[in-house]
Design an enzyme around this catalytic site. Structure first.
Site, PDB file in Angstrom:
ATOM      1  N   ASP A 149       0.815  -1.218   0.000  1.00 13.50           N
ATOM      2  CA  ASP A 149       0.000   0.000   0.000  1.00 13.50           C
ATOM      3  C   ASP A 149       0.845   1.263   0.000  1.00 13.50           C
ATOM      4  OD1 ASP A 149      -1.918  -2.046   0.533  1.00 13.50           O
ATOM      5  OD2 ASP A 149      -3.240  -0.555   1.421  1.00 13.50           O
ATOM      6  N   ARG A 156       0.212   4.098  17.623  1.00  9.88           N
ATOM      7  CA  ARG A 156      -0.083   5.209  16.722  1.00  9.88           C
ATOM      8  C   ARG A 156       0.372   6.566  17.258  1.00  9.88           C
ATOM      9  NH1 ARG A 156       0.606   1.432  13.845  1.00  9.88           N
ATOM     10  NH2 ARG A 156      -1.059   0.479  12.617  1.00  9.88           N
ATOM     11  N   SER A 195      -3.832  -9.324   6.505  1.00 13.55           N
ATOM     12  CA  SER A 195      -2.902  -8.226   6.761  1.00 13.55           C
ATOM     13  C   SER A 195      -2.433  -8.293   8.205  1.00 13.55           C
ATOM     14  CB  SER A 195      -3.569  -6.876   6.484  1.00 13.55           C
ATOM     15  OG  SER A 195      -4.617  -6.645   7.411  1.00 13.55           O
ATOM     16  N   ASP A 232      -7.236   3.531  12.233  1.00 14.74           N
ATOM     17  CA  ASP A 232      -5.920   4.172  12.177  1.00 14.74           C
ATOM     18  C   ASP A 232      -5.956   5.543  11.525  1.00 14.74           C
ATOM     19  OD1 ASP A 232      -4.493   2.337  13.596  1.00 14.74           O
ATOM     20  OD2 ASP A 232      -3.708   1.262  11.857  1.00 14.74           O
TER      21      ASP A 232
END
Length: 419
Positions: free
Chosen positions: A15, A94, A179, A123
């Protein structure tokens, strides 16, 4: 947008590699930032890949120590757990990664942040709220919310075709159709074959833990975890007779020993902040051991009503972290309140590790601090200052409300099961 600088949260995967090329096609200058939060990544290969695609610069930030000390350890101290099962491995990473991104953005006077988070996930919210808190004037480029980008790329197969057409190395493996997101606290798995919540996760999926029924040792081992103000300070390996004293060392050791026993696996459906339910599989071996030990010591050390109040704040703080509000006034307030309660959480807990689970089997308060556990008072062999006759009045007062309800509305009826 010729000449404008973009900071790209880069992973080296399909990605963000395709997004890097797409940004270059839009005439941006792109600086890729890879944050090392403990994932097993070939950062040199990822850097080379980004430069080959055309990145102006690639910066690898070693954030492991900060991640453990500034995010994971406070989360253990606060006892954070989402919907009673998830220990927030991705959520905690994050804000740590965002700090690294914003430091680079300031250094290079970048006006834009780009990320590869999906438009359906949490996210995107976490990265962007953290970015706005740390650099309010920043502008966001979210390709998976861009109309043109989404029209061109429907999903993974379109990205693979684009990568191949532009000479971008593709490492997508057909044998692993899901993923992953990894760091030193956990690995998460989602999407692909896992999207059907009734599909059992393949045994080959797990990377941090062994199969507890097949590969784990049969003989349990024990570790002793010391806490000061609710923070882990020492981990004693009773089998190897060695102590670990830095947060990074402690977590690495507990990940290794916990993983060898298959501890910390969960397979859940959770409620995303954006309103969707999603299925996720998580491995958090060291975090699970630390959470178990801290929870045991907390109940042992805290006043009952302080504990109840702290649990309410813990649940609110958990939501703040999961939803992306680490940097917010409400999160700062909740954390400081919890830290006040944790001043009394001092001592050690002995944890037994067995195939697939861990449990507290002994605990004691630190010698320097006091303890609410009064062995003489609670003993069944001596009264220890407790007056049993007082319990009659205590029960009678508590029964007033129950009796009044019966007086007003009649006696409670016990439902009988029909056969």
């Amino acid at each position: 947008m010729t000449g404008e600088t973009v900071i790209l949260a880069y992973s080296g995967g399909l990605d963000t590699s395709c997004i890097l090329k797409w940004l270059l096609d839009q005439q941006y200058n792109v600086i890729c930032v890879l944050a090392d939060v403990g994932q097993k990544e070939d950062f040199a290969a990822a850097e080379k890949k980004a430069l080959n695609i055309g990145a102006n610069k690639v910066i690898v930030v070693d954030a492991k120590q900060s991640f453990v000390e500034d995010y994971i350890w406070p989360a253990i101290q606060m006892g954070l757990i989402y919907e009673e099962r998830y220990l927030l491995g991705t959520s905690l990473a994050r804000p740590c990664i965002s700090v690294a991104l914003m430091e680079v953005a300031r250094r290079y006077d970048a006006k834009y942040l780009a990320h590869g988070a999906t438009g359906k996930g949490n996210d995107q919210v976490r990265f962007e709220l953290c970015a706005y808190a740390l650099k309010p004037d920043l502008k966001i480029i979210a390709p998976w919310r861009d109309v043109e980008f989404c029209r061109r790329f429907q999903g993974r197969q379109d990205l693979i075709a684009y990568a191949q057409a532009n000479g971008i190395e593709v490492s997508a493996k057909p044998s692993t159709p899901w993923s992953t997101d990894a760091n030193i606290l956990h690995i998460s798995y989602e999407s692909g074959v896992l999207e059907d919540p009734n599909t059992v996760a393949p045994a080959s999926l797990y990377e941090m833990t062994v199969d507890p029924l097949v590969q784990a040792p049969r003989q349990p081992v024990r570790v002793v975890i010391h806490f000061e103000h609710g923070l882990p300070t020492i981990v004693e390996d009773l089998s190897g007779k060695r102590d670990y004293r830095t947060p990074l060392e402690m977590l690495k050791f507990l990940n290794d020993v916990g993983g060898s026993y298959g501890i910390g696996r969960i397979d859940i459906v959770e409620n995303r902040y954006v309103g969707l339910k999603s299925r996720g599989v998580y491995e958090t071996p060291g975090g699970t051991i630390l959470y178990t030990a801290h929870q045991d010591l907390e109940v042992f050390a805290l006043d009952r009503e302080v504990l109840r109040t702290k649990q309410v704040l813990r649940d609110r703080m958990t939501d703040y972290v999961y939803n992306g509000f680490w940097f917010s006034p409400e999160a700062i307030y909740a954390q400081r309140c919890i830290e006040l309660a944790e001043q009394k959480v001092n001592g050690q807990v002995t944890i037994e590790l067995a195939p697939g689970y861990c449990r507290a089997i002994a605990r004691k308060a630190s010698e320097a601090g006091g303890s609410l556990y009064n062995e003489q008072l609670v003993s069944m062999d001596v009264h220890g200052g407790y007056v049993p006759q007082d319990a009659g009045g205590f029960i009678a007062i508590n029964a007033v409300r129950i009796r009044e309800h019966v007086r007003a509305f009649g006696p409670y009826e016990v439902a009988k099961q029909t056969k």
